[in-house]
Scaffold this motif. Structure first.
Motif, PDB file in Angstrom:
ATOM      1  N   VAL A  72     -29.152  42.323 -11.799  1.00  0.00           N
ATOM      2  CA  VAL A  72     -28.183  41.475 -12.498  1.00  0.00           C
ATOM      3  C   VAL A  72     -26.810  41.598 -11.855  1.00  0.00           C
ATOM      4  O   VAL A  72     -26.126  40.598 -11.628  1.00  0.00           O
ATOM      5  N   PHE A  73     -26.398  42.824 -11.540  1.00  0.00           N
ATOM      6  CA  PHE A  73     -25.113  43.048 -10.890  1.00  0.00           C
ATOM      7  C   PHE A  73     -25.034  42.311  -9.563  1.00  0.00           C
ATOM      8  O   PHE A  73     -24.046  41.639  -9.268  1.00  0.00           O
ATOM      9  N   THR A  74     -26.093  42.410  -8.755  1.00  0.00           N
ATOM     10  CA  THR A  74     -26.106  41.776  -7.444  1.00  0.00           C
ATOM     11  C   THR A  74     -26.042  40.257  -7.559  1.00  0.00           C
ATOM     12  O   THR A  74     -25.265  39.605  -6.848  1.00  0.00           O
ATOM     13  N   ILE A  75     -26.821  39.703  -8.464  1.00  0.00           N
ATOM     14  CA  ILE A  75     -26.833  38.244  -8.637  1.00  0.00           C
ATOM     15  C   ILE A  75     -25.473  37.751  -9.110  1.00  0.00           C
ATOM     16  O   ILE A  75     -24.926  36.769  -8.578  1.00  0.00           O
ATOM     17  N   LEU A  76     -24.886  38.422 -10.102  1.00  0.00           N
ATOM     18  CA  LEU A  76     -23.582  37.997 -10.608  1.00  0.00           C
ATOM     19  C   LEU A  76     -22.481  38.174  -9.560  1.00  0.00           C
ATOM     20  O   LEU A  76     -21.568  37.350  -9.469  1.00  0.00           O
ATOM     21  N   LEU A  77     -22.570  39.228  -8.758  1.00  0.00           N
ATOM     22  CA  LEU A  77     -21.574  39.424  -7.706  1.00  0.00           C
ATOM     23  C   LEU A  77     -21.681  38.338  -6.645  1.00  0.00           C
ATOM     24  O   LEU A  77     -20.666  37.828  -6.175  1.00  0.00           O
ATOM     25  N   ILE A  78     -22.895  37.947  -6.290  1.00  0.00           N
ATOM     26  CA  ILE A  78     -23.086  36.873  -5.307  1.00  0.00           C
ATOM     27  C   ILE A  78     -22.549  35.553  -5.852  1.00  0.00           C
ATOM     28  O   ILE A  78     -21.857  34.810  -5.141  1.00  0.00           O
ATOM     29  N   ILE A  79     -22.860  35.243  -7.110  1.00  0.00           N
ATOM     30  CA  ILE A  79     -22.361  34.001  -7.717  1.00  0.00           C
ATOM     31  C   ILE A  79     -20.834  34.015  -7.778  1.00  0.00           C
ATOM     32  O   ILE A  79     -20.175  33.040  -7.417  1.00  0.00           O
ATOM     33  N   GLY A  80     -20.276  35.138  -8.224  1.00  0.00           N
ATOM     34  CA  GLY A  80     -18.817  35.243  -8.320  1.00  0.00           C
ATOM     35  C   GLY A  80     -18.138  35.154  -6.968  1.00  0.00           C
ATOM     36  O   GLY A  80     -17.096  34.512  -6.826  1.00  0.00           O
ATOM     37  N   THR A  81     -18.727  35.788  -5.968  1.00  0.00           N
ATOM     38  CA  THR A  81     -18.157  35.727  -4.627  1.00  0.00           C
ATOM     39  C   THR A  81     -18.216  34.306  -4.081  1.00  0.00           C
ATOM     40  O   THR A  81     -17.244  33.813  -3.502  1.00  0.00           O
ATOM     41  N   GLY A  82     -19.337  33.646  -4.285  1.00  0.00           N
ATOM     42  CA  GLY A  82     -19.471  32.261  -3.824  1.00  0.00           C
ATOM     43  C   GLY A  82     -18.475  31.327  -4.494  1.00  0.00           C
ATOM     44  O   GLY A  82     -17.845  30.488  -3.836  1.00  0.00           O
ATOM     45  N   LEU A  83     -18.325  31.474  -5.809  1.00  0.00           N
ATOM     46  CA  LEU A  83     -17.358  30.633  -6.521  1.00  0.00           C
ATOM     47  C   LEU A  83     -15.921  30.946  -6.106  1.00  0.00           C
ATOM     48  O   LEU A  83     -15.084  30.039  -6.009  1.00  0.00           O
ATOM     49  N   SER A  84     -15.636  32.200  -5.848  1.00  0.00           N
ATOM     50  CA  SER A  84     -14.294  32.574  -5.404  1.00  0.00           C
ATOM     51  C   SER A  84     -13.983  31.998  -4.026  1.00  0.00           C
ATOM     52  O   SER A  84     -12.867  31.532  -3.775  1.00  0.00           O
ATOM     53  N   ILE A  85     -14.962  32.026  -3.141  1.00  0.00           N
ATOM     54  CA  ILE A  85     -14.761  31.433  -1.808  1.00  0.00           C
ATOM     55  C   ILE A  85     -14.560  29.928  -1.930  1.00  0.00           C
ATOM     56  O   ILE A  85     -13.682  29.353  -1.281  1.00  0.00           O
ATOM     57  N   ALA A  86     -15.368  29.270  -2.771  1.00  0.00           N
ATOM     58  CA  ALA A  86     -15.208  27.823  -2.972  1.00  0.00           C
ATOM     59  C   ALA A  86     -13.831  27.500  -3.543  1.00  0.00           C
ATOM     60  O   ALA A  86     -13.187  26.534  -3.124  1.00  0.00           O
ATOM     61  N   GLN A  87     -13.364  28.308  -4.482  1.00  0.00           N
ATOM     62  CA  GLN A  87     -12.032  28.106  -5.058  1.00  0.00           C
ATOM     63  C   GLN A  87     -10.958  28.333  -3.991  1.00  0.00           C
ATOM     64  O   GLN A  87      -9.974  27.596  -3.931  1.00  0.00           O
ATOM     65  N   GLY A  88     -11.143  29.336  -3.159  1.00  0.00           N
ATOM     66  CA  GLY A  88     -10.184  29.623  -2.103  1.00  0.00           C
ATOM     67  C   GLY A  88     -10.113  28.524  -1.055  1.00  0.00           C
ATOM     68  O   GLY A  88      -9.068  28.309  -0.438  1.00  0.00           O
ATOM     69  N   LEU A  89     -11.212  27.822  -0.847  1.00  0.00           N
ATOM     70  CA  LEU A  89     -11.252  26.714   0.105  1.00  0.00           C
ATOM     71  C   LEU A  89     -10.889  25.379  -0.538  1.00  0.00           C
ATOM     72  O   LEU A  89     -10.982  24.339   0.112  1.00  0.00           O
ATOM     73  N   HIS A  90     -10.510  25.422  -1.807  1.00  0.00           N
ATOM     74  CA  HIS A  90     -10.092  24.228  -2.574  1.00  0.00           C
ATOM     75  C   HIS A  90     -11.203  23.191  -2.687  1.00  0.00           C
ATOM     76  O   HIS A  90     -10.948  21.991  -2.629  1.00  0.00           O
ATOM     77  N   TRP A  91     -12.436  23.659  -2.823  1.00  0.00           N
ATOM     78  CA  TRP A  91     -13.552  22.762  -3.080  1.00  0.00           C
ATOM     79  C   TRP A  91     -13.577  22.440  -4.563  1.00  0.00           C
ATOM     80  O   TRP A  91     -13.250  23.280  -5.398  1.00  0.00           O
ATOM     81  N   PRO A  92     -13.983  21.231  -4.926  1.00  0.00           N
ATOM     82  CA  PRO A  92     -14.064  20.909  -6.361  1.00  0.00           C
ATOM     83  C   PRO A  92     -15.222  21.651  -7.031  1.00  0.00           C
ATOM     84  O   PRO A  92     -16.363  21.581  -6.576  1.00  0.00           O
ATOM     85  N   ILE A  93     -14.898  22.371  -8.090  1.00  0.00           N
ATOM     86  CA  ILE A  93     -15.911  23.119  -8.846  1.00  0.00           C
ATOM     87  C   ILE A  93     -15.992  22.480 -10.231  1.00  0.00           C
ATOM     88  O   ILE A  93     -14.994  22.447 -10.948  1.00  0.00           O
ATOM     89  N   PRO A  94     -17.154  21.959 -10.608  1.00  0.00           N
ATOM     90  CA  PRO A  94     -17.248  21.316 -11.913  1.00  0.00           C
ATOM     91  C   PRO A  94     -17.129  22.328 -13.050  1.00  0.00           C
ATOM     92  O   PRO A  94     -17.540  23.476 -12.926  1.00  0.00           O
ATOM     93  N   SER A  95     -16.575  21.868 -14.130  1.00  0.00           N
ATOM     94  CA  SER A  95     -16.430  22.713 -15.307  1.00  0.00           C
ATOM     95  C   SER A  95     -17.746  22.762 -16.076  1.00  0.00           C
ATOM     96  O   SER A  95     -18.436  21.741 -16.210  1.00  0.00           O
ATOM     97  N   PRO A  96     -18.115  23.915 -16.623  1.00  0.00           N
ATOM     98  CA  PRO A  96     -19.321  23.978 -17.449  1.00  0.00           C
ATOM     99  C   PRO A  96     -19.202  23.123 -18.708  1.00  0.00           C
ATOM    100  O   PRO A  96     -20.195  22.715 -19.280  1.00  0.00           O
TER     101      PRO A  96
END
Length: 77
Positions: free
Chosen positions: A33-57
């Motif tokens: 669970v830790f690994t999966i959540l860290l990968i998701i969080g890292t991916g979303l953080s990189i997308a946010q850092g690159l100013h990609w549009p992230i849809p809201s839940p």
């Protein structure tokens, strides 16, 4: 480029701190669970850092409940 490097460095530090203790205590499910959540969080953080549009839940919640709301509101008129 520096944003991605910083995010990956922070994720690596978090992994080096947390994973050995999870392995030592033999918490396999928690490690997954830790690994999966860290990968998701890292991916979303990189997308946010690159100013990609992230849809809201919230968009998904609105799409699901809007037809139900319309039906109930229609019956109340």
């Amino acid at each position: 480029m520096w944003v991605i490097t910083g995010i990956l460095a922070a994720a690596a530090v978090i992994m080096m701190i947390e994973i050995p203790s999870l392995i030592k205590r033999k918490l396999r499910k928690e490690l997954w669970v830790f690994t999966i959540l860290l990968i998701i969080g890292t991916g979303l953080s990189i997308a946010q850092g690159l100013h990609w549009p992230i849809p809201s839940p919230l968009d998904l919640v609105i799409a699901v409940y809007k037809p139900i709301s319309n039906i109930i509101y229609g019956h109340l008129k």
